[in-house]
Scaffold this active site. Structure first.
Site, PDB file in Angstrom:
ATOM      1  N   HIS A 182       0.830  -1.205   0.000  1.00  0.00           N
ATOM      2  CA  HIS A 182       0.000   0.000   0.000  1.00  0.00           C
ATOM      3  C   HIS A 182       0.862   1.251   0.000  1.00  0.00           C
ATOM      4  CE1 HIS A 182      -3.785  -2.168   1.662  1.00  0.00           C
ATOM      5  NE2 HIS A 182      -3.874  -1.983   0.376  1.00  0.00           N
ATOM      6  N   CYS A 498      -2.895  -1.931 -20.481  1.00  0.00           N
ATOM      7  CA  CYS A 498      -3.257  -1.089 -19.330  1.00  0.00           C
ATOM      8  C   CYS A 498      -2.495  -1.456 -18.064  1.00  0.00           C
ATOM      9  CB  CYS A 498      -4.759  -1.162 -19.071  1.00  0.00           C
ATOM     10  SG  CYS A 498      -5.344  -2.800 -18.559  1.00  0.00           S
TER      11      CYS A 498
END
Length: 538
Positions: A182, A498
Site C-alpha cells: 500500500h 493497461c
C-alpha cells in the site's frame, strides 16, 4: 566518520532524496503492567478504541486511495477474529501489550510466509495495526522525524506515510518492504522516492557499533536505480546531486509533453489513456491531456458491503460525463487474487489461480447482474466500453455477454434507458495471448501486463528473490504481446495495454516495437510516458 556503505534494492517509486536517516525501528516506550486481568482487558479495549478513532479521523481527511487502505485497517481492528486471541491471552495471565503483540505477530507471520504477493504485501498493514494499538497502550506517539528525512527500517506503516509532510522532500529506504505494498502505491502516486528490499546487509546497519554511526550521517537515496549510500563521500555527494538534477530536469522537460498528443520521433501517433481506481481520480486530471480512460477499476465500490445498482450507476456516470466523447473502459469487478472483497470472495489456498475476476462474477450472478444493469444504464452518458478480467476460455466471454443481453432485455421491457456497450476482454491469462483467435468475438483486447508477466514468468513481482524474473521486457512476454497486437491488426480489433508497464519509460520502446499503439497509464505517469514515446524511433 564511518566508511560509506552502499546498498542495492528495488525501486518502488522513482526519484532522489538527500537527507538525514530516520530510524523507523527505534525502541518503543515501555508498557506498565496493570494490577488485574480485568484492568489489562480494559486497557487493551481502550487502546483499540483509540487506534480505531485515529484511523477514522485519518479517513475523513484522505483521498479515496488512502481511505481505502485505512478502511481495511479499521475493518480488521473491528474484527473479533483478529482481537479475540489477544483477549484470550489476557485471560490466561498475559499483560495487555504482550497479549496483543503475541496475537498480532502470529497473524503477521501468516501473511509474511504466504506464497501470495497480496498477503505478503499486506503484512505492513498488519504491523501498522499492531503498532498503533501498542502506542496507544503505552501512551507514546510517533517520534517526530526531521524535515526531508529518509525513513529507514524494515518497513513503514501506511499511517506513518500519510501523516508525514512530504512537501519538504525526503524518501523511504526499506530493508524489506514490497513494491506492491500500500505504501509503495501511495509513494508512486505522490512522487515520494522509495526503495525496498535493501536486504540482509542493510539490516546490519541498524545494529550496534559502526551501524549507529551510519544512522547519524546523511544518506543519498537513488530510487531511480534502487540504491542508497550511507555516510557518502564528498565525491559521491557531487555525483548524486548531478544525477538528481538530471532526473528533475528530465521530469521538467516531460511536463511540456503533457498537453501534446503523443507521437513517436517518426511521427507515429500513439494513444495514451489513463488508469483510474476511483471516480474522484478524474477531478485532478485535465481531460485534454489524455485520450480517455483505458482502465477504470470497480473494486473501490466493493468495500465493506456490496454496492447497489444506483451507487454503481452514479460512479460510472460521473467518469463518462467527465470524459465526454473520449472512451471510458470500465473493468467489471476484478475481485479475488490480491483484491479480496467481504461478502463476495472466498478464502483459497492459491487465490491468484482460483475463483477470481470473471470466474467469480459468473459464480455469483446475483452480484454480477447488479453491476451489469448499472453499466447498461450508464452507457447512455458517454462512450462506454466494458471489459472482463481473467478470461481464460471463450465460454466465459459467451456467458458474460449473454448476461448483458438478458439484463438489457429486462431494462428495455421496463422502459429504462440503456445502451449495449462494446464488450472486450483483458489479455492477462496466457491461454488468451497464445490463442487469441479463439476470442475473436470480443470487441477489443486490453493487455494486463502485470498478471500476464507474472503468469508467464512464474514470478511474483513483489518477491525480491525472483523480482529480476518479473519483467515485461523478457522476450517471452514481448513475443506474446506482439502476437496479440498482430492479431488485432490483421482482424481490425483494437488492442491496448493497461498494466504498469505502459507508464514505465524504460519499457515503452519495447512495447511500441511489438506493434502496440495504445497505452494506458497512471495519471501521474502521463507526462513521462508521452516524453518517452517522443524519444522512440519506429
Amino acid at each position: 566518520m564511518p566508511e560509506p556503505l552502499r546498498l542495492q534494492g528495488i525501486s518502488a517509486s522513482a526519484g532522489y532524496a538527500e537527507g538525514p536517516l530516520f530510524d523507523l525501528d527505534q525502541a518503543a516506550v515501555r508498557y506498565v503492567r496493570k494490577a488485574t486481568a480485568a484492568d489489562e482487558k480494559a486497557a487493551l479495549e481502550a487502546a483499540i478504541s483509540i487506534a480505531a478513532g485515529r484511523l477514522a479521523t485519518l479517513i475523513e481527511t484522505s483521498d479515496s486511495e488512502a481511505a481505502g487502505i485505512l478502511e481495511f485497517q479499521l475493518a480488521m481492528l473491528e474484527d473479533d477474529a483478529l482481537t479475540g486471541p489477544a483477549f484470550s491471552h489476557i485471560a490466561e495471565g498475559m499483560a495487555a501489550d504482550v497479549a496483543w503483540r503475541t496475537a498480532l505477530d502470529a497473524e503477521i507471520a501468516g501473511y509474511e510466509t504466504s506464497d501470495q504477493d497480496y498477503f505478503r504485501a499486506r503484512a505492513a498493514d498488519m504491523r501498522d495495526i499492531r503498532d498503533q494499538v501498542l502506542r496507544a497502550l503505552t501512551g507514546g506517539g510517533d517520534i517526530a522525524a526531521p524535515a526531508g528525512a529518509i525513513f529507514y527500517g524494515e518497513d513503514i506503516a501506511p499511517t506513518r506515510f500519510l501523516e508525514t509532510d512530504w512537501s519538504a522532500g525526503g524518501g523511504i529506504a526499506l530493508t524489506a518492504g514490497s513494491a506492491a505494498s500500500h505504501v509503495a502505491m501511495l509513494a508512486r502516486s505522490r512522487g515520494v522516492p522509495m526503495v525496498v528490499g535493501l536486504g540482509l546487509v542493510a539490516r546490519g546497519v541498524a545494529g550496534p557499533g559502526a551501524s549507529s554511526a551510519h544512522l547519524a550521517e546523511i544518506a543519498l537515496l537513488d530510487a531511480e536505480h534502487g540504491g542508497i549510500v550511507l555516510a557518502p563521500s564528498k565525491a559521491e555527494i557531487a555525483i548524486f546531486r548531478r544525477s538528481s538534477l538530471s532526473f528533475a530536469a528530465h521530469r521538467g522537460k516531460a511536463a511540456a509533453y503533457l498537453t501534446r498528443p503523443a507521437a513517436t520521433k517518426t511521427g507515429i501517433a500513439i494513444r495514451v489513456q489513463v488508469n483510474i481506481a476511483d471516480p474522484s481520480d478524474v477531478d485532478g486530471i485535465d481531460v485534454a491531456t489524455c485520450d480517455g480512460v483505458g482502465l477504470m477499476r470497480t473494486e473501490f465500490l466493493f468495500g465493506k458491503t456490496l454496492p447497489d445498482e444506483e451507487t454503481q450507476y452514479r460512479a460510472y456516470r460521473k467518469v463518462l460525463e467527465w470524459a465526454g466523447d473520449r472512451p471510458v473502459t470500465i473493468r467489471t469487478v476484478d475481485a479475488g487474487g490480491d483484491k479480496p472483497v467481504p461478502g463476495l470472495t472466498v478464502e483459497e489456498g492459491n487465490p491468484f489461480l482460483g475463483l477470481r475476476g470473471i470466474r467469480l462474477s459468473l459464480a455469483r450472478p446475483e452480484v454480477f447482474r447488479v453491476q451489469i444493469r448499472a453499466l447498461l444504464r450508464a452507457a447512455m452518458h458517454g462512450n462506454l466500453k466494458v471489459m472482463f478480467p481473467m478470461i481464460a476460455v471463450p465460454e466465459e466471454y459467451e456467458r458474460a455477454t449473454a448476461l448483458f443481453a438478458e439484463e438489457r432485455a429486462d431494462l428495455l421491457a421496463r422502459g429504462i434507458a440503456q445502451k449495449m456497450p462494446p464488450l472486450g476482454i483483458m489479455v492477462e491469462v496466457p491461454s488468451v495471448a497464445i490463442a487469441p483467435e479463439a476470442f475473436a468475438k470480443a470487441a477489443f483486447f486490453s493487455i494486463g501486463s502485470n498478471d500476464l508477466t507474472q503468469y508467464v514468468m512464474a514470478a511474483a513481482r513483489d518477491n525480491i528473490s525472483v523480482a529480476h524474473l518479473n519483467s515485461v521486457r523478457h522476450p517471452a512476454v514481448l513475443r506474446l504481446i506482439a502476437s496479440v497486437a498482430a492479431f488485432g491488426r490483421e482482424h481490425n480489433m483494437p488492442v491496448s495495454l493497461c498494466g504498469d508497464a505502459g507508464g514505465d519509460p524504460a519499457s515503452i520502446p519495447a512495447l511500441l516495437e511489438t506493434g502496440l499503439r495504445d497505452l494506458s497509464v497512471a495519471p501521474a505517469q502521463l507526462a513521462m510516458a508521452k516524453a518517452a514515446i517522443a524519444d522512440v524511433s519506429i
